[in-house]
Design a protein around this motif. Structure first.
Motif, PDB file in Angstrom:
ATOM      1  N   ALA A   5       0.824  -1.213   0.000  1.00  0.00           N
ATOM      2  CA  ALA A   5       0.000   0.000   0.000  1.00  0.00           C
ATOM      3  C   ALA A   5       0.854   1.257   0.000  1.00  0.00           C
ATOM      4  O   ALA A   5       1.812   1.377   0.760  1.00  0.00           O
ATOM      5  CB  ALA A   5      -0.923  -0.003   1.211  1.00  0.00           C
ATOM      6  N   LEU A   6       0.490   2.173  -0.876  1.00  0.00           N
ATOM      7  CA  LEU A   6       1.070   3.502  -0.883  1.00  0.00           C
ATOM      8  C   LEU A   6       0.001   4.472  -0.406  1.00  0.00           C
ATOM      9  O   LEU A   6      -1.164   4.343  -0.767  1.00  0.00           O
ATOM     10  CB  LEU A   6       1.528   3.903  -2.289  1.00  0.00           C
ATOM     11  CG  LEU A   6       2.674   3.103  -2.892  1.00  0.00           C
ATOM     12  CD1 LEU A   6       2.967   3.591  -4.308  1.00  0.00           C
ATOM     13  CD2 LEU A   6       3.914   3.188  -2.037  1.00  0.00           C
ATOM     14  N   ALA A   7       0.397   5.435   0.384  1.00  0.00           N
ATOM     15  CA  ALA A   7      -0.532   6.453   0.874  1.00  0.00           C
ATOM     16  C   ALA A   7      -0.163   7.778   0.213  1.00  0.00           C
ATOM     17  O   ALA A   7       1.006   8.170   0.205  1.00  0.00           O
ATOM     18  CB  ALA A   7      -0.441   6.579   2.384  1.00  0.00           C
ATOM     19  N   TRP A   8      -1.157   8.461  -0.355  1.00  0.00           N
ATOM     20  CA  TRP A   8      -0.948   9.753  -1.006  1.00  0.00           C
ATOM     21  C   TRP A   8      -1.066  10.858   0.023  1.00  0.00           C
ATOM     22  O   TRP A   8      -1.999  10.876   0.815  1.00  0.00           O
ATOM     23  CB  TRP A   8      -1.966   9.966  -2.118  1.00  0.00           C
ATOM     24  CG  TRP A   8      -1.751  11.238  -2.873  1.00  0.00           C
ATOM     25  CD1 TRP A   8      -2.506  12.368  -2.817  1.00  0.00           C
ATOM     26  CD2 TRP A   8      -0.703  11.514  -3.801  1.00  0.00           C
ATOM     27  NE1 TRP A   8      -1.998  13.326  -3.650  1.00  0.00           N
ATOM     28  CE2 TRP A   8      -0.880  12.822  -4.269  1.00  0.00           C
ATOM     29  CE3 TRP A   8       0.379  10.780  -4.273  1.00  0.00           C
ATOM     30  CZ2 TRP A   8      -0.024  13.411  -5.192  1.00  0.00           C
ATOM     31  CZ3 TRP A   8       1.218  11.369  -5.190  1.00  0.00           C
ATOM     32  CH2 TRP A   8       1.015  12.665  -5.643  1.00  0.00           C
ATOM     33  N   ASN A   9      -0.127  11.797   0.009  1.00  0.00           N
ATOM     34  CA  ASN A   9      -0.132  12.930   0.932  1.00  0.00           C
ATOM     35  C   ASN A   9      -0.453  14.192   0.139  1.00  0.00           C
ATOM     36  O   ASN A   9       0.357  14.630  -0.690  1.00  0.00           O
ATOM     37  CB  ASN A   9       1.234  13.052   1.614  1.00  0.00           C
ATOM     38  CG  ASN A   9       1.262  14.137   2.656  1.00  0.00           C
ATOM     39  OD1 ASN A   9       0.670  15.194   2.505  1.00  0.00           O
ATOM     40  ND2 ASN A   9       1.993  13.878   3.728  1.00  0.00           N
ATOM     41  N   ASP A  10      -1.634  14.775   0.371  1.00  0.00           N
ATOM     42  CA  ASP A  10      -2.066  15.976  -0.349  1.00  0.00           C
ATOM     43  C   ASP A  10      -1.213  17.194  -0.022  1.00  0.00           C
ATOM     44  O   ASP A  10      -1.183  18.160  -0.782  1.00  0.00           O
ATOM     45  CB  ASP A  10      -3.531  16.306  -0.032  1.00  0.00           C
ATOM     46  CG  ASP A  10      -4.492  15.381  -0.750  1.00  0.00           C
ATOM     47  OD1 ASP A  10      -4.102  14.768  -1.756  1.00  0.00           O
ATOM     48  OD2 ASP A  10      -5.649  15.275  -0.305  1.00  0.00           O
ATOM     49  N   GLU A  11      -0.526  17.188   1.108  1.00  0.00           N
ATOM     50  CA  GLU A  11       0.303  18.333   1.492  1.00  0.00           C
ATOM     51  C   GLU A  11       1.648  18.335   0.777  1.00  0.00           C
ATOM     52  O   GLU A  11       2.145  19.375   0.365  1.00  0.00           O
ATOM     53  CB  GLU A  11       0.521  18.355   3.008  1.00  0.00           C
ATOM     54  CG  GLU A  11      -0.768  18.481   3.819  1.00  0.00           C
ATOM     55  CD  GLU A  11      -1.557  19.740   3.491  1.00  0.00           C
ATOM     56  OE1 GLU A  11      -0.936  20.809   3.357  1.00  0.00           O
ATOM     57  OE2 GLU A  11      -2.786  19.640   3.340  1.00  0.00           O
ATOM     58  N   THR A  12       2.256  17.156   0.647  1.00  0.00           N
ATOM     59  CA  THR A  12       3.574  17.069   0.008  1.00  0.00           C
ATOM     60  C   THR A  12       3.477  16.624  -1.454  1.00  0.00           C
ATOM     61  O   THR A  12       4.485  16.608  -2.155  1.00  0.00           O
ATOM     62  CB  THR A  12       4.485  16.073   0.759  1.00  0.00           C
ATOM     63  OG1 THR A  12       3.901  14.768   0.698  1.00  0.00           O
ATOM     64  CG2 THR A  12       4.691  16.508   2.198  1.00  0.00           C
ATOM     65  N   PHE A  13       2.284  16.237  -1.888  1.00  0.00           N
ATOM     66  CA  PHE A  13       2.054  15.769  -3.246  1.00  0.00           C
ATOM     67  C   PHE A  13       2.967  14.606  -3.585  1.00  0.00           C
ATOM     68  O   PHE A  13       3.612  14.573  -4.634  1.00  0.00           O
ATOM     69  CB  PHE A  13       2.224  16.916  -4.261  1.00  0.00           C
ATOM     70  CG  PHE A  13       1.407  18.121  -3.915  1.00  0.00           C
ATOM     71  CD1 PHE A  13       0.032  18.107  -4.057  1.00  0.00           C
ATOM     72  CD2 PHE A  13       2.008  19.257  -3.425  1.00  0.00           C
ATOM     73  CE1 PHE A  13      -0.720  19.210  -3.717  1.00  0.00           C
ATOM     74  CE2 PHE A  13       1.264  20.366  -3.083  1.00  0.00           C
ATOM     75  CZ  PHE A  13      -0.105  20.345  -3.240  1.00  0.00           C
ATOM     76  N   SER A  14       3.012  13.654  -2.672  1.00  0.00           N
ATOM     77  CA  SER A  14       3.862  12.487  -2.880  1.00  0.00           C
ATOM     78  C   SER A  14       3.229  11.276  -2.200  1.00  0.00           C
ATOM     79  O   SER A  14       2.317  11.410  -1.396  1.00  0.00           O
ATOM     80  CB  SER A  14       5.258  12.734  -2.306  1.00  0.00           C
ATOM     81  OG  SER A  14       5.186  12.933  -0.919  1.00  0.00           O
TER      82      SER A  14
END
Length: 164
Positions: A5-14
């Protein structure tokens, strides 16, 4: 299909590996596959204008070993290519034409899902998000219609394309 699983971070865009109780989490859905498809940099065509100085056309090194040895193998039109060309829009101005290019790039990057029979349809929506004091960014919505199992699934990501 089970992935790490990868988690998307809306703050760092990564994206980063996701942990659950100290162990690497798994993803039985499509979120990780979509993240890899959209946010891995595909190799730019030879005639593409690059967003930064230099001649780095990027691309995943493993693409040269794609199973398809057809006439498009190794080119930017290779159906087995990993990633998208969204990175080429990194410094582009927000125009209707560039929003359309972002949609086309996302659709091309996700086309394998339909071609491989994972889904019966893929719909991509691109929207510009703006708020006071925050740089404009793109919101990418992906809707998948699965041929079996739960019908429709929706995934949303924000992407800081440095679009001015």
């Amino acid at each position: 299909m089970t992935d790490i699983a990868l988690a998307w971070n809306d703050e760092t865009f990564s994206a980063d590996l996701m942990l659950t109780a100290g162990a690497i989490a798994s993803d039985d859905g499509m979120r990780t596959a979509i993240l890899i498809s959209l946010f891995t940099d595909a190799r730019a065509p030879d005639d593409a204008e690059l967003p930064e100085d230099g001649d780095d056309r990027r691309g995943w090194w493993g693409d040269q070993f794609a199973a398809d040895a057809g006439p498009q193998a190794g080119t930017s039109n290779d159906p087995n290519r990993i990633g998208s060309l969204l990175w080429l829009l990194r410094r582009a101005k927000i125009t209707n034409a560039n929003i359309q290019l972002a949609r086309q790039s996302a659709e091309a990057a996700l086309a394998w899902l339909k071609r491989d029979g994972v889904v019966s349809a893929v719909t991509v929506e691109i929207e510009v998000q703006e708020s006071e004091g925050v740089r404009r960014r793109l919101a990418i919505g992906v809707t998948l219609d699965r041929p079996n199992g739960p019908g429709r699934q929706r995934y949303d990501f924000t992407w800081d394309a440095s679009i001015t």
